[in-house]
Write an enzyme that holds these catalytic residues in place. Structure first.
Site, PDB file in Angstrom:
ATOM      1  N   PRO A   1      -4.411 -12.206   1.101  1.00 46.02           N
ATOM      2  CA  PRO A   1      -4.271 -10.822   1.525  1.00 46.02           C
ATOM      3  C   PRO A   1      -2.952 -10.570   2.252  1.00 46.02           C
ATOM      4  O   PRO A   1      -2.435 -11.464   2.925  1.00 46.02           O
ATOM      5  CB  PRO A   1      -5.461 -10.604   2.471  1.00 46.02           C
TER       6      PRO A   1
ATOM      7  N   THR B   1       0.033 -10.140   1.069  1.00 44.24           N
ATOM      8  CA  THR B   1       1.267 -10.692   0.525  1.00 44.24           C
ATOM      9  C   THR B   1       1.989  -9.680  -0.359  1.00 44.24           C
ATOM     10  O   THR B   1       2.969 -10.016  -1.012  1.00 44.24           O
ATOM     11  CB  THR B   1       0.991 -11.960  -0.295  1.00 44.24           C
TER      12      THR B   1
ATOM     13  N   LYS C   1       0.525  -7.502  -2.867  1.00 46.19           N
ATOM     14  CA  LYS C   1       0.064  -7.300  -4.241  1.00 46.19           C
ATOM     15  C   LYS C   1       0.009  -5.811  -4.580  1.00 46.19           C
ATOM     16  O   LYS C   1       0.491  -5.380  -5.623  1.00 46.19           O
ATOM     17  CB  LYS C   1      -1.305  -7.958  -4.436  1.00 46.19           C
ATOM     18  N   THR C   2      -0.582  -5.036  -3.664  1.00 47.10           N
ATOM     19  CA  THR C   2      -0.642  -3.590  -3.873  1.00 47.10           C
ATOM     20  C   THR C   2       0.776  -3.023  -3.953  1.00 47.10           C
ATOM     21  O   THR C   2       1.083  -2.198  -4.811  1.00 47.10           O
ATOM     22  CB  THR C   2      -1.397  -2.930  -2.710  1.00 47.10           C
TER      23      THR C   2
ATOM     24  N   GLU D   1       3.260 -33.262   0.382  1.00 45.77           N
ATOM     25  CA  GLU D   1       4.030 -32.754  -0.765  1.00 45.77           C
ATOM     26  C   GLU D   1       5.272 -33.606  -1.005  1.00 45.77           C
ATOM     27  O   GLU D   1       5.635 -33.856  -2.154  1.00 45.77           O
ATOM     28  CB  GLU D   1       4.415 -31.287  -0.559  1.00 45.77           C
TER      29      GLU D   1
ATOM     30  N   HIS E   1       4.214 -36.538  -3.144  1.00 49.47           N
ATOM     31  CA  HIS E   1       4.133 -36.208  -4.573  1.00 49.47           C
ATOM     32  C   HIS E   1       5.530 -36.181  -5.183  1.00 49.47           C
ATOM     33  O   HIS E   1       5.791 -36.777  -6.230  1.00 49.47           O
ATOM     34  CB  HIS E   1       3.541 -34.802  -4.768  1.00 49.47           C
TER      35      HIS E   1
HETATM   36  P1  ADP Z   1      -2.105  -7.023  -0.524  1.00 52.97           P
HETATM   37  O1  ADP Z   1      -2.359  -5.960  -1.528  1.00 52.97           O
HETATM   38  O2  ADP Z   1      -1.543  -8.284  -1.124  1.00 52.97           O
HETATM   39  O3  ADP Z   1      -3.237  -7.324   0.391  1.00 52.97           O
HETATM   40  P2  ADP Z   1      -0.332  -5.072   0.526  1.00 52.97           P
HETATM   41  O4  ADP Z   1       0.521  -4.804  -0.646  1.00 52.97           O
HETATM   42  O5  ADP Z   1      -1.428  -4.116   0.794  1.00 52.97           O
HETATM   43  O6  ADP Z   1      -0.933  -6.521   0.434  1.00 52.97           O
HETATM   44  O7  ADP Z   1       0.584  -5.226   1.796  1.00 52.97           O
HETATM   45  C1  ADP Z   1       0.384  -4.472   2.947  1.00 52.97           C
HETATM   46  C2  ADP Z   1       1.696  -4.074   3.568  1.00 52.97           C
HETATM   47  O8  ADP Z   1       2.420  -5.217   3.995  1.00 52.97           O
HETATM   48  C3  ADP Z   1       2.615  -3.385   2.594  1.00 52.97           C
HETATM   49  O9  ADP Z   1       2.379  -2.027   2.555  1.00 52.97           O
HETATM   50  C4  ADP Z   1       3.987  -3.701   3.156  1.00 52.97           C
HETATM   51  O10 ADP Z   1       4.329  -2.831   4.184  1.00 52.97           O
HETATM   52  C5  ADP Z   1       3.793  -5.068   3.749  1.00 52.97           C
HETATM   53  N1  ADP Z   1       4.211  -6.115   2.810  1.00 52.97           N
HETATM   54  C6  ADP Z   1       3.420  -7.060   2.276  1.00 52.97           C
HETATM   55  N2  ADP Z   1       4.122  -7.874   1.481  1.00 52.97           N
HETATM   56  C7  ADP Z   1       5.384  -7.429   1.475  1.00 52.97           C
HETATM   57  C8  ADP Z   1       6.581  -7.856   0.815  1.00 52.97           C
HETATM   58  N3  ADP Z   1       6.591  -8.929  -0.003  1.00 52.97           N
HETATM   59  N4  ADP Z   1       7.705  -7.159   1.043  1.00 52.97           N
HETATM   60  C9  ADP Z   1       7.695  -6.104   1.873  1.00 52.97           C
HETATM   61  N5  ADP Z   1       6.610  -5.659   2.509  1.00 52.97           N
HETATM   62  C10 ADP Z   1       5.457  -6.297   2.338  1.00 52.97           C
HETATM   63 ZN    ZN Z   2      -1.603 -33.010  -3.318  1.00 53.57          ZN
END
Ligand code: ADP
Ligand code: ZN
Length: 642
Positions: free
Chosen positions: A233, A235, A237-238, A457, A460
């Site tokens: 969560p 990271t 994705k949305t 790691e 490995h």
């Molecule tokens: P997920 O869907 O993976 O749970 P979100 O996309 O909802 O995560 O991320 C929530 C907020 O965190 C985003 O709106 C953004 O502000 C910030 N965020 C997360 N990852 C990034 C990233 N790689 N680059 C910039 N902002 C990020």
């Molecule tokens: Zn391993």
């Protein structure tokens, strides 16, 4: 009904037949529950609407009726077959009460021969009425409510398209709750996503397809449909999905798997249908389903309680919507979904032509964190001494969302002390707060764990680099990658291989065990971090013995009965108990030998192990060249010493 039928795929006809049967069963169950529901409704209707309507008058005993006639209180009566209704003077003589009230009384069974006389004597108006027709009563009591219920059902049925459930349609719960974002309002592109270059690279094709679907198809590109974003969560994705829509300039439909899970069977499926209907009208478009595991959980195995039917219907609807896209030439809809636990997803979702593209979105490494911090501090006034690079170093294990959170928190702290700019101290204080929150959620590794993972790691990687037959190392990382892996070592084969020699297989096993070997060599103790390695190593060793005839003791006899079942790990052997024992011994021998070999190598290159680990702890991700260099440097030093 036809919407619910899943179009047959290439290799899944029988599965689909089973699914169809299951669906029909579900339908029948749905109808039965609707019937029961209706009957209860009917009863309530009779009890509380029809009966009070028929018997609304004051009921008095016959004797009281007679005495009221005598005292001249009765004004008018209608004589029915088994009761008498009429009006009488209201005994309640307050000003507000009406003068007369209706009443009813039950006639005596044999009839009262003196009644007419008494009525005449008291001068009461009386008349006789026909008994009410039993057909009429029946129609009123049963026909009317039944007609009403059927009407509701019919309307609901029409509204929901097909096969749905009436009530849902009428109450509007079958409407999807997804929010549509128009292309001009998205305002997010890949520039706003930091540390996700790999994922962005993989998404380019999707953008190409959404922008020019015809051209894409004419070039022979395989039409993408579903993209599964896998990662912990926060990271991004949305964010990535939205940025993809922003880059392609198409509308973005955002929803979450949990919105489809409802009490009533059929509602989730109706919502899925509605969502895709909307998306198709806006096509080309991207539909994003967060937490798809809420609907896409594997169906097998689990106990069937309660909401399972509902989830199955929803999932089936989703599958058929995905499959149905083929017809929409030139107006593509791409489905992107996010999950943290791809292993629990129903395999049907991952089949070719559905979510067959998986993109791993991992927590950012040092460079990634620096990029993300830069993005999120754009609109924040940082003091001149604010060192973004140091800030990135201070936040290992933070996800993009955690970093955004920390920057924001720092700005709040600065505002609270009315400072002109955010300082490093603000950021440090903010980090502490975020860490406290994360530790509660146990998402952060402590320093000792990080070091163990780094040794593991490195182990490995070094074994892979040192063994002649192992594939060279491409990348080593201690950034968690979801699926319980705390780090990973990526090897890149130099060429495609179709035949593997016994030595090559042994080397592979040694590499798999290199992680655990490094822990033992350095720490003198071992951790739970190697369970996946051990599983893969044992599987391979077992196949060497049972399938490839690579054990001298057992010779070239195939002991595995059928095709080795990879997933279940079931090697159902066809052998005598004695042979089985030898098989086990041989597997153990192979594993033991390779484990020894890996340990030996790491002991010999102990200083390379230390230096690679140190480097990993700093940068978190290193490439193959760094591994080679660590070996070269320390080898040089070794040879310099006498
Ligand atoms: P997920 O869907 O993976 O749970 P979100 O996309 O909802 O995560 O991320 C929530 C907020 O965190 C985003 O709106 C953004 O502000 C910030 N965020 C997360 N990852 C990034 C990233 N790689 N680059 C910039 N902002 C990020
Ligand atoms: Zn391993």
């Amino acid at each position: 009904m036809k919407n619910l039928i899943i179009p047959p795929g290439k290799d899944e006809d029988s599965k689909d037949k089973k699914k169809k049967e299951e669906l029909r069963e579900n339908q029948i169950r749905l109808w039965i529950s609707y019937l029961i529901f209706s009957l209860i409704g009917l009863w309530l209707f009779q009890q509380f609407i029809i009966r009070p309507m028929l018997i609304r008058e004051l009921e008095i005993p016959y004797s009281e009726f007679k005495s009221k006639i005598a005292s001249g209180q009765i004004i008018e009566v209608t004589l029915e077959q088994d009761r008498i209704i009429g009006t009488m003077k209201n005994p309640d003589t307050t000003d507000t009460a009406s003068e007369t009230i209706p009443f009813t009384t039950v006639a005596v069974p044999e009839g009262d021969p003196t009644l007419i006389e008494a009525l005449d004597a008291a001068g009461v108006k009386y008349s006789n009425s026909e008994p009410p027709s039993p057909v009429g009563t029946f129609l009123l009591a049963y026909g009317l409510p039944l007609a009403l219920i059927s009407l509701i059902w019919y309307i609901g049925y029409r509204q929901m398209g097909a096969g749905g459930m009436g009530v849902g349609g009428i109450l509007g719960v079958g409407k999807s709750k997804a929010t549509e974002v128009k292309p001009e309002n998205i305002g997010i592109t890949f520039k706003d996503v930091g540390g996700a270059d790999e994922a962005i690279g993989e998404l380019q094709e999707i953008i190409q397809f959404l922008k020019t679907p015809e051209q894409f198809a004419s070039l022979g590109g395989r039409i993408p449909k579903g993209v599964l974003l896998v990662g912990p969560p926060g990271t991004g994705k949305t964010l990535l999905a939205k940025a993809t829509a922003g880059e392609a300039g198409v509308p973005f439909f955002e929803t979450s798997g949990s919105e489809f899970v409802e009490m009533f069977v059929g509602v989730g499926a109706a919502r899925v249908r509605d969502l895709f209907e909307q998306a198709r009208q806006a096509a080309p478009a991207i539909v994003f389903i967060d937490e798809i595991d809420a609907i896409g959980q594997s169906r097998g195995g689990a106990m069937r309680i309660g909401g399972n039917d509902e989830r199955e219907q929803t999932l089936n609807q989703l599958l058929s919507e995905i499959d149905g896209f083929k017809t929409e030439q030139g107006k593509p809809v791409i489905i992107m979904a996010a999950t943290n636990r791809p292993e629990i997803l129903d395999p049907a979702l991952l089949r070719a032509g559905r979510f067959d593209r998986q993109i791993t979105v991992s927590a950012p490494d040092l460079t990634g964190r620096l990029q993300i911090l830069r993005i999120h501090s754009q609109d924040i006034k940082l003091s001149p001494d604010f060192d973004l690079d140091r800030a990135a170093r201070m936040t290992p294990g933070f996800s993009g969302a955690d970093l955004a959170n920390a920057i924001n928190e720092a700005a709040l702290l600065a505002a609270r002390r009315s400072a002109a700019a955010v300082t490093m101290q603000d950021f440090e204080a903010a980090i502490e707060r975020v860490i406290a929150g994360l530790e509660k959620k146990s998402r952060l590794m402590n320093e000792q764990e990080r070091t163990t993972v780094a040794y593991h790691e490195s182990g490995h990687a070094l074994v892979a680099e040192l063994l002649p037959n192992a594939d060279p190392v491409a990348k080593v990382s201690i950034v968690p990658r979801g699926r319980g892996a705390l780090g990973y070592t990526m090897q890149m084969p130099t060429e495609d291989r179709y035949l593997l020699t016994c030595e090559e297989l042994e080397d592979r096993i040694a590499v798999m065990l290199g992680g655990r070997a490094a822990e033992l060599v350095v720490r003198g103790t071992i951790s739970t971090g190697a369970s996946d390695d051990i599983q893969r190593a044992s599987e391979l060793a077992r196949r060497m013995v049972m399938e490839f005839g690579m054990s001298d003791k057992l010779g070239m006899v195939r002991y595995a009965t059928q095709q080795y079942q990879f997933l279940s790990g079931d090697s159902s052997a066809s052998a005598s108990p004695e042979t089985l024992k030898i098989i086990d011994e041989e597997v153990q021998r192979i594993i033991r030998e390779q484990y020894q070999r890996a340990q030996q190598l790491l002991k010999e290159h102990r200083s390379a192990l230390e230096s690679l680990t140190r480097q990993l702890l700093v940068t978190e991700t290193v490439d193959g060249a760094a591994v080679k260099q660590a070996l070269a440097e320390t080898n040089g030093r070794l040879t310099e010493q006498p």
